[in-house]
Write a protein that holds these residues in place. Sequence first.
Motif, PDB file in Angstrom:
ATOM      1  N   LEU A 126       1.587  -1.034   0.290  1.00 45.87           N
ATOM      2  CA  LEU A 126       0.568  -0.032   0.423  1.00 45.87           C
ATOM      3  C   LEU A 126       0.908   1.083   0.266  1.00 45.87           C
ATOM      4  O   LEU A 126       0.306   2.006  -0.961  1.00 45.87           O
ATOM      5  CB  LEU A 126      -0.810  -0.142   1.807  1.00 45.87           C
ATOM      6  CG  LEU A 126      -1.824   1.444   1.740  1.00 45.87           C
ATOM      7  CD1 LEU A 126      -2.606   1.473   0.613  1.00 45.87           C
ATOM      8  CD2 LEU A 126      -2.920   1.126   2.423  1.00 45.87           C
ATOM      9  N   CYS A 168     -11.155   0.168  -3.162  1.00 50.42           N
ATOM     10  CA  CYS A 168      -9.750   0.828  -2.540  1.00 50.42           C
ATOM     11  C   CYS A 168     -10.236   0.308  -0.634  1.00 50.42           C
ATOM     12  O   CYS A 168     -11.508   1.247  -0.542  1.00 50.42           O
ATOM     13  CB  CYS A 168      -8.833   1.508  -2.689  1.00 50.42           C
ATOM     14  SG  CYS A 168      -8.282   1.177  -3.788  1.00 50.42           S
ATOM     15  N   HIS A 180      -2.544  -1.633   5.555  1.00 55.87           N
ATOM     16  CA  HIS A 180      -2.950  -2.425   4.028  1.00 55.87           C
ATOM     17  C   HIS A 180      -3.888  -2.191   3.454  1.00 55.87           C
ATOM     18  O   HIS A 180      -4.603  -1.471   3.233  1.00 55.87           O
ATOM     19  CB  HIS A 180      -2.176  -4.159   4.270  1.00 55.87           C
ATOM     20  CG  HIS A 180      -3.199  -4.394   5.746  1.00 55.87           C
ATOM     21  ND1 HIS A 180      -3.141  -4.778   6.897  1.00 55.87           N
ATOM     22  CD2 HIS A 180      -4.417  -5.022   5.148  1.00 55.87           C
ATOM     23  CE1 HIS A 180      -3.906  -5.236   7.129  1.00 55.87           C
ATOM     24  NE2 HIS A 180      -4.862  -5.982   6.181  1.00 55.87           N
ATOM     25  N   LEU A 181      -3.680  -3.028   1.841  1.00 58.92           N
ATOM     26  CA  LEU A 181      -5.217  -2.740   1.296  1.00 58.92           C
ATOM     27  C   LEU A 181      -5.631  -3.714   1.536  1.00 58.92           C
ATOM     28  O   LEU A 181      -5.972  -5.264   1.144  1.00 58.92           O
ATOM     29  CB  LEU A 181      -4.356  -2.795   0.021  1.00 58.92           C
ATOM     30  CG  LEU A 181      -5.266  -2.490  -1.422  1.00 58.92           C
ATOM     31  CD1 LEU A 181      -6.097  -0.900  -0.561  1.00 58.92           C
ATOM     32  CD2 LEU A 181      -4.604  -2.426  -3.077  1.00 58.92           C
TER      33      LEU A 181
END
Length: 234
Positions: A126, A168, A180-181
């Motif tokens: 990310l 996202c 984090h993603l």
Amino acid sequence: MKLGPDITRIAALLGEPARANMLSALMGGEAWTAGELAREAGVTPQTASSHLAQLEAGGLIRRRCEGRHNYFVLAGQDVADVMEQLALLAGRAGHMRTRPGPRDPAMRKARVCYNHLAGDAGVAMLDALIAQGRIVDREGSLVITDAGRAFARDFGVCLDASAKRPLCKACLDWSVRRSHLAGQFGIGLLDRIYALGWARRVEGTRIVAFSAPGQHAFEQIFGRIGEPVAMTSP
């Protein structure tokens, strides 16, 4: 009588160690049988059945029937989010296991958080996407840019703007204590990492193990795992 959601029932379900261990096992996004979850929780099959019934009634897990077998999964991403945030809170409050297991370093490096990459590798990914201008962080709300959409397409990740799942989403990481993603982009990137053979899921765990060539390829795009990425000028 107090109005609004009653959190005490959910808290009671999460507060029992065997049930918490079962939910933690399901954080990997895979379906587990009752027997597998009983072994993970360290209880008898009969006790496991009782716990699973309570978790199912409480809306935290779902049952999948495949022929003669029953499998269990988390009820959804929101349950995974709660578990991740509770782990973060427990760590920040100092409620840690006194004897960390041998797999702890690997879990901290790279693991599955329900369906996306977490740990040092997830945070590095990310960071890199933001530094490269592929994602914009607007006070914790992540937005994919045109450059990010082009990168996703070139990397082999399919994004569907019409889907209910967000493209996202920031997920606060319990081990790194940074985001984090998650969302479609995060899920798609982890799927591609598997498909490219860069890493594999360690059977029976949430650990994502990178091969040496795979880690090198990952770091060529997203920077070194565990090291902060320098932000580019706008």
